[in-house]
Design a protein around this motif. Structure first.
Motif, PDB file in Angstrom:
ATOM      1  N   ALA A 137       0.865  -1.178   0.000  1.00 58.67           N
ATOM      2  CA  ALA A 137       0.000   0.000   0.000  1.00 58.67           C
ATOM      3  C   ALA A 137       0.898   1.223   0.000  1.00 58.67           C
ATOM      4  N   TYR A 138       0.562   2.196  -0.834  1.00 58.38           N
ATOM      5  CA  TYR A 138       1.355   3.416  -0.877  1.00 58.38           C
ATOM      6  C   TYR A 138       0.529   4.542  -1.471  1.00 58.38           C
ATOM      7  N   ALA A 139       0.994   5.762  -1.179  1.00 56.86           N
ATOM      8  CA  ALA A 139       0.372   6.963  -1.726  1.00 56.86           C
ATOM      9  C   ALA A 139       1.176   7.417  -2.930  1.00 56.86           C
ATOM     10  N   LEU A 140       0.489   7.695  -4.026  1.00 57.81           N
ATOM     11  CA  LEU A 140       1.134   8.081  -5.272  1.00 57.81           C
ATOM     12  C   LEU A 140       0.792   9.535  -5.569  1.00 57.81           C
ATOM     13  N   PRO A 141       1.749  10.460  -5.429  1.00 54.19           N
ATOM     14  CA  PRO A 141       1.455  11.879  -5.676  1.00 54.19           C
ATOM     15  C   PRO A 141       1.045  12.122  -7.111  1.00 54.19           C
ATOM     16  N   GLY A 142       0.207  13.090  -7.315  1.00 58.12           N
ATOM     17  CA  GLY A 142      -0.244  13.441  -8.652  1.00 58.12           C
ATOM     18  C   GLY A 142      -1.312  14.506  -8.581  1.00 58.12           C
ATOM     19  N   LEU A 143      -1.921  14.807  -9.708  1.00 59.26           N
ATOM     20  CA  LEU A 143      -3.002  15.796  -9.782  1.00 59.26           C
ATOM     21  C   LEU A 143      -4.211  15.153 -10.423  1.00 59.26           C
ATOM     22  N   PRO A 144      -5.064  14.451  -9.702  1.00 55.65           N
ATOM     23  CA  PRO A 144      -4.942  14.248  -8.250  1.00 55.65           C
ATOM     24  C   PRO A 144      -4.065  13.041  -7.928  1.00 55.65           C
ATOM     25  N   GLY A 145      -3.736  12.870  -6.667  1.00 55.30           N
ATOM     26  CA  GLY A 145      -2.966  11.716  -6.233  1.00 55.30           C
ATOM     27  C   GLY A 145      -3.842  10.481  -6.119  1.00 55.30           C
ATOM     28  N   ARG A 146      -3.189   9.355  -5.901  1.00 60.39           N
ATOM     29  CA  ARG A 146      -3.897   8.089  -5.768  1.00 60.39           C
ATOM     30  C   ARG A 146      -3.376   7.324  -4.554  1.00 60.39           C
ATOM     31  N   VAL A 147      -4.272   6.589  -3.930  1.00 57.54           N
ATOM     32  CA  VAL A 147      -3.882   5.609  -2.913  1.00 57.54           C
ATOM     33  C   VAL A 147      -3.973   4.234  -3.570  1.00 57.54           C
ATOM     34  N   VAL A 148      -2.852   3.541  -3.610  1.00 55.14           N
ATOM     35  CA  VAL A 148      -2.773   2.241  -4.273  1.00 55.14           C
ATOM     36  C   VAL A 148      -2.639   1.158  -3.205  1.00 55.14           C
ATOM     37  N   ILE A 149      -3.546   0.191  -3.259  1.00 53.63           N
ATOM     38  CA  ILE A 149      -3.549  -0.910  -2.280  1.00 53.63           C
ATOM     39  C   ILE A 149      -3.686  -2.211  -3.040  1.00 53.63           C
ATOM     40  N   SER A 150      -2.888  -3.181  -2.669  1.00 53.60           N
ATOM     41  CA  SER A 150      -2.979  -4.479  -3.320  1.00 53.60           C
ATOM     42  C   SER A 150      -4.051  -5.328  -2.644  1.00 53.60           C
ATOM     43  N   THR A 151      -4.558  -6.298  -3.394  1.00 53.14           N
ATOM     44  CA  THR A 151      -5.537  -7.215  -2.802  1.00 53.14           C
ATOM     45  C   THR A 151      -4.895  -8.023  -1.676  1.00 53.14           C
ATOM     46  N   GLY A 152      -3.599  -8.270  -1.788  1.00 51.33           N
ATOM     47  CA  GLY A 152      -2.912  -8.979  -0.720  1.00 51.33           C
ATOM     48  C   GLY A 152      -2.955  -8.219   0.584  1.00 51.33           C
ATOM     49  N   MET A 153      -2.804  -6.891   0.538  1.00 49.07           N
ATOM     50  CA  MET A 153      -2.882  -6.092   1.761  1.00 49.07           C
ATOM     51  C   MET A 153      -4.301  -6.065   2.309  1.00 49.07           C
ATOM     52  N   LEU A 154      -5.289  -5.985   1.408  1.00 46.96           N
ATOM     53  CA  LEU A 154      -6.677  -5.996   1.864  1.00 46.96           C
ATOM     54  C   LEU A 154      -7.021  -7.308   2.553  1.00 46.96           C
ATOM     55  N   HIS A 155      -6.470  -8.402   2.050  1.00 47.34           N
ATOM     56  CA  HIS A 155      -6.722  -9.693   2.673  1.00 47.34           C
ATOM     57  C   HIS A 155      -5.981  -9.835   3.996  1.00 47.34           C
ATOM     58  N   THR A 156      -4.848  -9.134   4.129  1.00 46.02           N
ATOM     59  CA  THR A 156      -4.076  -9.206   5.366  1.00 46.02           C
ATOM     60  C   THR A 156      -4.804  -8.525   6.513  1.00 46.02           C
ATOM     61  N   LEU A 157      -5.439  -7.393   6.225  1.00 40.50           N
ATOM     62  CA  LEU A 157      -6.156  -6.634   7.246  1.00 40.50           C
ATOM     63  C   LEU A 157      -7.634  -7.010   7.232  1.00 40.50           C
ATOM     64  N   ASP A 158      -8.258  -6.933   8.392  1.00 38.49           N
ATOM     65  CA  ASP A 158      -9.700  -7.181   8.422  1.00 38.49           C
ATOM     66  C   ASP A 158     -10.435  -5.915   7.982  1.00 38.49           C
ATOM     67  N   GLU A 159     -11.734  -6.052   7.785  1.00 40.54           N
ATOM     68  CA  GLU A 159     -12.508  -4.941   7.218  1.00 40.54           C
ATOM     69  C   GLU A 159     -12.470  -3.699   8.093  1.00 40.54           C
ATOM     70  N   THR A 160     -12.407  -3.875   9.406  1.00 38.48           N
ATOM     71  CA  THR A 160     -12.388  -2.711  10.288  1.00 38.48           C
ATOM     72  C   THR A 160     -11.065  -1.944  10.193  1.00 38.48           C
ATOM     73  N   GLU A 161     -10.022  -2.600   9.642  1.00 42.88           N
ATOM     74  CA  GLU A 161      -8.724  -1.947   9.531  1.00 42.88           C
ATOM     75  C   GLU A 161      -8.493  -1.313   8.160  1.00 42.88           C
ATOM     76  N   HIS A 162      -9.390  -1.581   7.213  1.00 46.06           N
ATOM     77  CA  HIS A 162      -9.254  -0.980   5.885  1.00 46.06           C
ATOM     78  C   HIS A 162      -9.369   0.540   5.958  1.00 46.06           C
ATOM     79  N   ASP A 163     -10.311   1.027   6.779  1.00 45.11           N
ATOM     80  CA  ASP A 163     -10.474   2.477   6.909  1.00 45.11           C
ATOM     81  C   ASP A 163      -9.235   3.118   7.510  1.00 45.11           C
ATOM     82  N   ILE A 164      -8.568   2.415   8.411  1.00 39.77           N
ATOM     83  CA  ILE A 164      -7.344   2.953   9.008  1.00 39.77           C
ATOM     84  C   ILE A 164      -6.261   3.086   7.955  1.00 39.77           C
ATOM     85  N   LEU A 165      -6.123   2.053   7.138  1.00 38.18           N
ATOM     86  CA  LEU A 165      -5.118   2.083   6.082  1.00 38.18           C
ATOM     87  C   LEU A 165      -5.388   3.219   5.102  1.00 38.18           C
TER      88      LEU A 165
END
Length: 313
Positions: A137-165
């Motif tokens: 998971a990382y933040a990609l600067p731009g106009l506008p920027g993007r937050v990029v998250i892999s499905t592997g990271m989403l599977h690692t965290l539970d649903e309540t932790e997705h908002d934190i990420l």
């Protein structure tokens, strides 16, 4: 100039000693500002000091002195710096300018590539989900920027932790953390003694994003748990999967702070009460930067007076 020109160089020797106290005892947002400003101001001041010392050596060479209509014999008599000191300063100045130019080119190229990637990524509310089992998971600067998250990271965290990420990564974009890192690295490129300050900035921006996530969710313990899980999962990810975020240098788990040390420090900070502004450290940092600025201005003025004195009639 005999003393003032050396003040920024001396301050650069001792300033890194304050990197750890600032990053650990001061509120992360303020610490980031202070560290980045310190690296940039001291980097610029020390570079100017090297330039002033180099000039005092150049005007002692008759052929060069003639170009500026200065008297080389007078310069040799009134020059506050010994010729070997001026020569060393000139060499260091050349190295600093080359390192700074190289850093600016690489940073501009990286940010331009990131902006193009961000513009080409289809996103929903600024979020891009990659089909990749490697946790990332990382933040990609731009106009506008993007937050990029892999499905592997989403599977690692539970649903309540997705908002934190998401809150953590969006804080990087909203506060333009990549700019703080770039400015601190610019100062460190000009003066390698300041690298601990630049390294500390990559830690404090993570703490800043952690605190934003804690404020948005209202549960510091849950954020601490999510930070630990995400960092451990990303540490096990293949190197290629982490390349995009590492190139921008905006995530603390990448780069020099990616060892086991910073993550436990971040978790411990989240489990403790929020840090305050620490007026003493703030005042001490402001005093150091003021001293460096005034000393540089005084040295430049002294050089101006020296050139007037050695001017050929």
């Amino acid at each position: 100039m005999r003393i003032a020109v050396y003040v920024p160089l001396l301050l650069s020797l001792f300033a890194p000693l304050g990197a750890r106290p600032l990053s650990e005892r001061c509120e992360p947002r303020l610490a980031t500002w202070l560290l980045a400003a310190s690296a940039l101001v001291l980097g610029a001041a020390s570079t100017i000091s090297l330039g002033l010392l180099a000039v005092t050596g150049l005007i002692r060479i008759p052929q060069l002195a003639d170009l500026g209509h200065w008297s080389a014999p007078s310069a040799q008599h009134d020059d506050p710096a010994q010729l070997p000191v001026s020569l060393v300063a000139g060499l260091l100045l050349g190295g600093a300018m080359l390192a700074t130019a190289r850093m600016l080119w690489r940073r501009a190229h990286t940010l331009a590539a990131a902006a193009m990637d961000a513009a080409c990524m289809p996103a929903r509310d600024g979020l891009v989900v990659m089909e990749d089992e490697a946790p990332d998971a990382y933040a990609l600067p731009g106009l506008p920027g993007r937050v990029v998250i892999s499905t592997g990271m989403l599977h690692t965290l539970d649903e309540t932790e997705h908002d934190i990420l998401l809150a953590h990564e969006r804080a990087h974009l909203a506060a333009h953390h990549y700019a703080f890192v770039a400015l601190a690295q610019l100062g460190a490129a000009a003066n390698p003694l300041l690298r601990p300050l630049a390294t500390a900035v990559t830690y404090t921006i993570e703490r800043w994003a952690d605190e934003n996530a804690a404020a948005s969710t209202g549960d510091r313990k849950r954020v601490a748990r999510a930070v630990g899980k995400a960092a451990l999962a990303a540490h096990r990810a293949p190197a290629l999967a982490r390349a995009a975020g590492a190139a921008l240098g905006i995530l603390g788990r990448r780069g020099p702070l990616a060892s086991a040390g910073p993550v436990p420090r971040r978790v411990a900070a989240l489990l403790a009460p929020p840090l305050g502004r620490h007026p003493f450290l703030t005042a001490a940092t402001a005093a150091i930067l003021t001293a460096a600025t005034l000393a540089t201005a005084e040295a430049a003025h002294d050089l101006h007076l020296l050139l007037q004195r050695v001017g050929a009639s």
